[in-house]
Design an enzyme around this catalytic site. Structure first.
Site, PDB file in Angstrom:
ATOM      1  N   ARG A  52      -1.070  11.534   9.314  1.00 61.44           N
ATOM      2  CA  ARG A  52      -0.405  10.281   9.695  1.00 61.44           C
ATOM      3  C   ARG A  52      -0.235  10.234  11.215  1.00 61.44           C
ATOM      4  O   ARG A  52       0.385  11.106  11.806  1.00 61.44           O
ATOM      5  CB  ARG A  52       0.950  10.164   9.014  1.00 61.44           C
ATOM      6  CG  ARG A  52       1.656   8.855   9.329  1.00 61.44           C
ATOM      7  CD  ARG A  52       3.050   8.816   8.738  1.00 61.44           C
ATOM      8  NE  ARG A  52       3.053   8.563   7.319  1.00 61.44           N
ATOM      9  CZ  ARG A  52       4.135   8.705   6.543  1.00 61.44           C
ATOM     10  NH1 ARG A  52       5.275   9.083   7.072  1.00 61.44           N
ATOM     11  NH2 ARG A  52       4.088   8.451   5.256  1.00 61.44           N
TER      12      ARG A  52
ATOM     13  N   ARG B 294      17.682  12.899   8.192  1.00 63.80           N
ATOM     14  CA  ARG B 294      16.715  12.249   7.300  1.00 63.80           C
ATOM     15  C   ARG B 294      15.749  11.462   8.161  1.00 63.80           C
ATOM     16  O   ARG B 294      15.868  11.421   9.386  1.00 63.80           O
ATOM     17  CB  ARG B 294      17.499  11.314   6.363  1.00 63.80           C
ATOM     18  CG  ARG B 294      16.836  10.934   5.043  1.00 63.80           C
ATOM     19  CD  ARG B 294      16.590  12.103   4.155  1.00 63.80           C
ATOM     20  NE  ARG B 294      16.325  11.705   2.777  1.00 63.80           N
ATOM     21  CZ  ARG B 294      15.123  11.407   2.287  1.00 63.80           C
ATOM     22  NH1 ARG B 294      14.062  11.413   3.067  1.00 63.80           N
ATOM     23  NH2 ARG B 294      14.984  11.096   1.008  1.00 63.80           N
ATOM     24  N   LYS B 295      14.812  10.750   7.520  1.00 60.73           N
ATOM     25  CA  LYS B 295      13.907   9.879   8.274  1.00 60.73           C
ATOM     26  C   LYS B 295      14.687   8.781   9.002  1.00 60.73           C
ATOM     27  O   LYS B 295      15.834   8.470   8.637  1.00 60.73           O
ATOM     28  CB  LYS B 295      12.892   9.245   7.329  1.00 60.73           C
ATOM     29  CG  LYS B 295      13.487   8.186   6.439  1.00 60.73           C
ATOM     30  CD  LYS B 295      12.522   7.640   5.392  1.00 60.73           C
ATOM     31  CE  LYS B 295      11.345   6.924   5.967  1.00 60.73           C
ATOM     32  NZ  LYS B 295      10.642   6.106   4.916  1.00 60.73           N
TER      33      LYS B 295
ATOM     34  N   GLY C  81       4.542   2.143  -5.728  1.00 56.96           N
ATOM     35  CA  GLY C  81       4.266   2.934  -6.927  1.00 56.96           C
ATOM     36  C   GLY C  81       5.454   3.699  -7.472  1.00 56.96           C
ATOM     37  O   GLY C  81       5.339   4.433  -8.450  1.00 56.96           O
TER      38      GLY C  81
ATOM     39  N   CYS D  60       7.942   1.997  -0.384  1.00 53.66           N
ATOM     40  CA  CYS D  60       7.126   2.102   0.843  1.00 53.66           C
ATOM     41  C   CYS D  60       6.312   0.827   1.058  1.00 53.66           C
ATOM     42  O   CYS D  60       5.972   0.477   2.183  1.00 53.66           O
ATOM     43  CB  CYS D  60       6.173   3.280   0.749  1.00 53.66           C
ATOM     44  SG  CYS D  60       6.993   4.851   0.524  1.00 53.66           S
ATOM     45  N   GLY D  61       5.986   0.130  -0.045  1.00 52.19           N
ATOM     46  CA  GLY D  61       5.262  -1.137   0.073  1.00 52.19           C
ATOM     47  C   GLY D  61       6.186  -2.299   0.410  1.00 52.19           C
ATOM     48  O   GLY D  61       5.794  -3.453   0.328  1.00 52.19           O
TER      49      GLY D  61
HETATM   50 FE1  SRM Z   1       7.097   5.990   2.484  1.00 53.58          FE
HETATM   51  C1  SRM Z   1       7.839   9.005   1.129  1.00 53.58           C
HETATM   52  C2  SRM Z   1       3.828   6.578   2.171  1.00 53.58           C
HETATM   53  C3  SRM Z   1       6.451   3.358   4.540  1.00 53.58           C
HETATM   54  C4  SRM Z   1      10.314   4.907   2.076  1.00 53.58           C
HETATM   55  N1  SRM Z   1       6.021   7.561   1.820  1.00 53.58           N
HETATM   56  C5  SRM Z   1       6.515   8.746   1.336  1.00 53.58           C
HETATM   57  C6  SRM Z   1       5.408   9.771   1.154  1.00 53.58           C
HETATM   58  C7  SRM Z   1       5.364  10.598   2.415  1.00 53.58           C
HETATM   59  C8  SRM Z   1       5.617  10.680  -0.090  1.00 53.58           C
HETATM   60  C9  SRM Z   1       4.560  11.757  -0.189  1.00 53.58           C
HETATM   61  O1  SRM Z   1       4.696  12.816   0.430  1.00 53.58           O
HETATM   62  O2  SRM Z   1       3.555  11.563  -0.871  1.00 53.58           O
HETATM   63  C10 SRM Z   1       4.190   8.834   1.006  1.00 53.58           C
HETATM   64  C11 SRM Z   1       2.855   9.367   1.495  1.00 53.58           C
HETATM   65  C12 SRM Z   1       1.749   8.831   0.612  1.00 53.58           C
HETATM   66  C13 SRM Z   1       0.413   8.845   1.279  1.00 53.58           C
HETATM   67  O3  SRM Z   1      -0.381   9.787   1.034  1.00 53.58           O
HETATM   68  O4  SRM Z   1       0.104   7.878   1.975  1.00 53.58           O
HETATM   69  C14 SRM Z   1       4.685   7.589   1.729  1.00 53.58           C
HETATM   70  N2  SRM Z   1       5.450   5.196   3.300  1.00 53.58           N
HETATM   71  C15 SRM Z   1       4.186   5.505   2.945  1.00 53.58           C
HETATM   72  C16 SRM Z   1       3.190   4.518   3.528  1.00 53.58           C
HETATM   73  C17 SRM Z   1       1.839   5.148   3.871  1.00 53.58           C
HETATM   74  C18 SRM Z   1       3.001   3.366   2.519  1.00 53.58           C
HETATM   75  C19 SRM Z   1       1.792   2.489   2.812  1.00 53.58           C
HETATM   76  O5  SRM Z   1       0.844   2.579   2.019  1.00 53.58           O
HETATM   77  O6  SRM Z   1       1.791   1.784   3.811  1.00 53.58           O
HETATM   78  C20 SRM Z   1       4.007   4.002   4.723  1.00 53.58           C
HETATM   79  C21 SRM Z   1       3.803   4.841   5.953  1.00 53.58           C
HETATM   80  C22 SRM Z   1       4.513   4.290   7.152  1.00 53.58           C
HETATM   81  C23 SRM Z   1       4.186   5.022   8.432  1.00 53.58           C
HETATM   82  O7  SRM Z   1       3.116   4.761   8.990  1.00 53.58           O
HETATM   83  O8  SRM Z   1       4.993   5.850   8.849  1.00 53.58           O
HETATM   84  C24 SRM Z   1       5.418   4.185   4.191  1.00 53.58           C
HETATM   85  N3  SRM Z   1       8.196   4.452   3.257  1.00 53.58           N
HETATM   86  C25 SRM Z   1       7.715   3.414   3.993  1.00 53.58           C
HETATM   87  C26 SRM Z   1       8.701   2.378   4.054  1.00 53.58           C
HETATM   88  C27 SRM Z   1       8.519   1.015   4.703  1.00 53.58           C
HETATM   89  C28 SRM Z   1       8.945   0.954   6.143  1.00 53.58           C
HETATM   90  O9  SRM Z   1       9.096   1.993   6.801  1.00 53.58           O
HETATM   91  O10 SRM Z   1       9.126  -0.157   6.615  1.00 53.58           O
HETATM   92  C29 SRM Z   1       9.804   2.831   3.358  1.00 53.58           C
HETATM   93  C30 SRM Z   1      11.103   2.047   3.083  1.00 53.58           C
HETATM   94  C31 SRM Z   1      11.909   1.839   4.334  1.00 53.58           C
HETATM   95  C32 SRM Z   1      12.831   2.966   4.653  1.00 53.58           C
HETATM   96  O11 SRM Z   1      12.359   4.074   4.875  1.00 53.58           O
HETATM   97  O12 SRM Z   1      14.039   2.737   4.702  1.00 53.58           O
HETATM   98  C33 SRM Z   1       9.477   4.134   2.852  1.00 53.58           C
HETATM   99  N4  SRM Z   1       8.793   6.822   1.777  1.00 53.58           N
HETATM  100  C34 SRM Z   1       9.992   6.184   1.632  1.00 53.58           C
HETATM  101  C35 SRM Z   1      10.905   7.051   0.949  1.00 53.58           C
HETATM  102  C36 SRM Z   1      12.397   6.751   0.615  1.00 53.58           C
HETATM  103  C37 SRM Z   1      13.240   7.104   1.809  1.00 53.58           C
HETATM  104  C38 SRM Z   1      14.668   7.438   1.473  1.00 53.58           C
HETATM  105  O13 SRM Z   1      15.545   7.278   2.351  1.00 53.58           O
HETATM  106  O14 SRM Z   1      14.940   7.905   0.362  1.00 53.58           O
HETATM  107  C39 SRM Z   1      10.190   8.233   0.655  1.00 53.58           C
HETATM  108  C40 SRM Z   1      10.731   9.486  -0.074  1.00 53.58           C
HETATM  109  C41 SRM Z   1      11.508  10.382   0.836  1.00 53.58           C
HETATM  110  O15 SRM Z   1      11.527  10.239   2.056  1.00 53.58           O
HETATM  111  O16 SRM Z   1      12.109  11.282   0.268  1.00 53.58           O
HETATM  112  C42 SRM Z   1       8.866   8.055   1.186  1.00 53.58           C
HETATM  113 FE1  SF4 Z   2       6.516   5.750  -3.962  1.00 51.20          FE
HETATM  114 FE2  SF4 Z   2       6.086   5.517  -1.363  1.00 51.20          FE
HETATM  115 FE3  SF4 Z   2       4.522   7.024  -2.833  1.00 51.20          FE
HETATM  116 FE4  SF4 Z   2       4.410   4.385  -3.014  1.00 51.20          FE
HETATM  117  S1  SF4 Z   2       3.830   5.640  -1.240  1.00 51.20           S
HETATM  118  S2  SF4 Z   2       4.382   5.782  -4.693  1.00 51.20           S
HETATM  119  S3  SF4 Z   2       6.568   3.866  -2.819  1.00 51.20           S
HETATM  120  S4  SF4 Z   2       6.685   7.347  -2.382  1.00 51.20           S
END
Ligand code: SRM
Ligand code: SF4
Length: 510
Positions: free
Chosen positions: A58, A172-173, A430, A435-436
């Site tokens: 990333r 956290r993030k 998903g 994240c979507g």
């Molecule tokens: Fe996300 C965790 C993908 C935007 C909330 N997110 C993950 C992980 C890292 C989980 C994992 O290890 O597999 C996913 C990686 C999957 C992969 O292989 O791509 C993942 N998040 C994504 C992306 C790629 C979704 C997309 O297809 O666009 C986005 C990457 C953004 C970037 O470039 O940095 C992405 N994630 C978001 C957003 C939207 C935003 O930022 O506007 C959110 C909700 C907003 C927020 O964070 O408040 C989001 N992701 C989460 C969470 C829940 C966070 C929490 O506080 O609990 C997780 C799980 C965690 O962190 O424990 C998570």
């Molecule tokens: Fe869940 Fe984020 Fe993974 Fe999508 S990319 S399946 S919303 S953790």
């Protein structure tokens, strides 16, 4: 009691792996211990359980700005090092490179460094990619061009891209958004800090342009909450220092016991917004109260299609990239189009699409005739146009259901059957982490499981009514645990009853 990730950080700071990459590359993924697998996310390397040995990298692309040259180089990394040769545009205007091996990490990181990019601190307990207006500097109506600010914030967070231990151990993030346009183009309300443009007037009537500040927005499996006003106005020159002060308060006082309640909003819950503001002031100095003239005046646009720029005789053209999926040849082609027709710049959007800026009027027709625009359309069908999806089951460690392929299949079927009066923003995630960005969709979908005839099947919770731009508000739960098998029918009824869709006449074209 500290949670497991806090313990991992106490044993060794996440950022420490930056200097150990050569070691990990040598020993290979099978030998890396669990703690280091987590820590490697501090440098942007995500181990994928679904594809062991093939990682996701990333990047950080503040504001989504990429040059043609960077597009060529990133495409080359995919060609040389990735088995599936794919990149994804993310919902934070960013790129994830897929299918790369940790064994090649030293070479890949050196290439990133040479092209002026970094992946540092793009995952785990760090500040994620800084999102900003993708039309900054182009938009005829913008109040502030935030390009420089997005880079300055990133430089402060990452010490110019090499990594900054000051902010490598947050509870956290953490997400930051900054926009200077009048449509809230990067969704301030869903970020831990959101800067939105605002005006103040001095006693002698002079206009001061700056930002009002929102804090604490988040989506998680536990909670989805829009950011709250901090009651602060800051001029552009004060933005970086205010980010720093808020981050230090969060770093030093944010709750760390449970991963499920350690985002900034939980500290604000514990203290109340007034005390939080006072604590920030103690570090930062006096905070000026918010302006009453906040300038989010419009519905947010998706920027797809042809739009006039503030520079006379020039347009930016938004191209729809289906579900953000890019292959190396497409990246090279995007870079070439930007170089030949624009100014050598490609911009990524939070809708997982791209914008090519600076196209002179006399080049526009030739640009629109380019073959790539058959794939990345400036005028996609209305449902496809609003489709956003997270990674889902194909690669994500936390996914409950498959998203991208399923989302596309449903939309194509609906598109063939229905005429919709306007683009409908359908946002898929998903799992409940959203994240979507499902809570800002007209229709949001969150993956889950349900039982049908005693068998566990893929399902979604359906949210409806998210609004973005002026008067933004989060979507609300409409139906729970709808089996994916039944989704087409449910969405069709929803589109007809709530969004004014009508059945197409047989044989009609859009
Ligand atoms: Fe996300 C965790 C993908 C935007 C909330 N997110 C993950 C992980 C890292 C989980 C994992 O290890 O597999 C996913 C990686 C999957 C992969 O292989 O791509 C993942 N998040 C994504 C992306 C790629 C979704 C997309 O297809 O666009 C986005 C990457 C953004 C970037 O470039 O940095 C992405 N994630 C978001 C957003 C939207 C935003 O930022 O506007 C959110 C909700 C907003 C927020 O964070 O408040 C989001 N992701 C989460 C969470 C829940 C966070 C929490 O506080 O609990 C997780 C799980 C965690 O962190 O424990 C998570
Ligand atoms: Fe869940 Fe984020 Fe993974 Fe999508 S990319 S399946 S919303 S953790």
């Amino acid at each position: 009691m500290a949670n497991p990730i806090e313990r991992i950080k106490q044993e060794k700071d996440g950022l420490a792996v930056r200097d150990e990459l050569a070691h990990f590359a040598r020993i290979g993924w099978e030998t890396i211990d669990k703690g280091d697998l987590e820590r490697l996310k501090w440098v942007g390397w995500f181990f994928r359980k679904k594809t062991p040995g093939r990682w996701m990298l990333r990047l950080r692309l503040p504001g989504g700005f990429v040059t043609s040259e960077q597009m060529y180089q990133l495409a080359d990394i995919l060609k040389v090092f990735s088995d599936i040769q794919r990149a994804d545009i993310t919902t934070r205007q960013n790129l994830e490179l897929r299918g790369v091996r940790i064994e090649d990490s030293v070479e890949i990181m050196s290439r990133l460094h040479q092209m002026g990019l970094t992946s540092i601190q793009s995952g785990m307990d760090n500040v994620r990619n800084v999102v900003g207006s993708p039309i900054a500097g182009l938009d005829p109506e913008e109040l502030i061009d935030v390009r420089d600010l997005t880079y300055r914030i990133q430089d402060m967070l990452t010490s110019g891209g090499v990594g900054n231990p000051e902010f490598s151990n947050l509870p956290r993030k953490f997400n930051i958004s900054i926009t200077g346009d009048r449509e809230n183009s990067a969704h301030a309300e869903i970020n831990d800090i959101g800067f939105v443009p605002a005006l103040k007037y001095t006693e002698d009537g002079r206009e001061r342009i700056g930002f009002n500040v929102l804090v604490g927005g988040l989506f998680s499996a536990q909670r989805a909450e829009a950011a709250l006003p901090l009651d602060a106005f800051v001029e552009p020159d004060g933005v970086v220092e205010l980010c720093r002060a808020i981050l230090i308060v969060y770093r030093d006082h944010g709750p760390r016991d449970s991963r499920g309640r350690s985002r900034l909003m939980y500290l604000i819950d514990d203290w109340g917004i007034a005390r939080f503001r006072t604590e920030v002031e103690q570090l930062h100095g006096h905070l000026e109260p918010a302006s009453e003239h906040e300038c989010i005046d419009y519905e947010k646009r998706d920027h797809v299609g042809i739009h006039r720029q503030k520079q006379p005789g020039h347009s930016f053209v938004g191209l729809h990239v289906t579900l953000g999926k890019l292959g190396p040849e497409e990246m090279i082609e995007l870079g070439r189009l930007a170089e030949v027709y624009g100014s050598g710049e490609v911009r990524l959007t939070v809708e997982q699409s791209v914008i090519i800026p600076d196209i002179a009027d006399h080049k526009l027709d030739a640009f629109l005739a380019e073959p790539l625009l058959k794939v990345f359309s400036p005028d996609p069908p209305k449902l496809l146009r609003g489709l956003v999806s997270c990674t889902g089951l194909q690669f994500c460690n936390l996914a409950i259901i498959e998203t991208k392929n399923r989302a596309l299949a449903v939309v194509e079927q609906l598109e063939a059957e229905l005429e919709v009066p306007r683009p409908i923003r359908m946002h898929w995630s998903g799992c409940p982490n959203s994240c979507g960005q499902s809570y800002i969709g007209d229709i949001g979908l969150l993956g889950c499981k349900t039982k049908v005839d005693g068998k566990t099947v893929d399902a979604v919770d359906i949210l409806v009514g998210g609004r973005i731009g002026k008067d933004a508000r989060l979507a609300e739960l409409f139906m729970e645990a709808v089996p994916c098998e039944e989704l087409h029918g449910v969405l069709k009824t929803l589109l007809v009853e709530r969004f004014g869709a009508v059945e197409r006449l047989v044989g009609a074209v859009r």
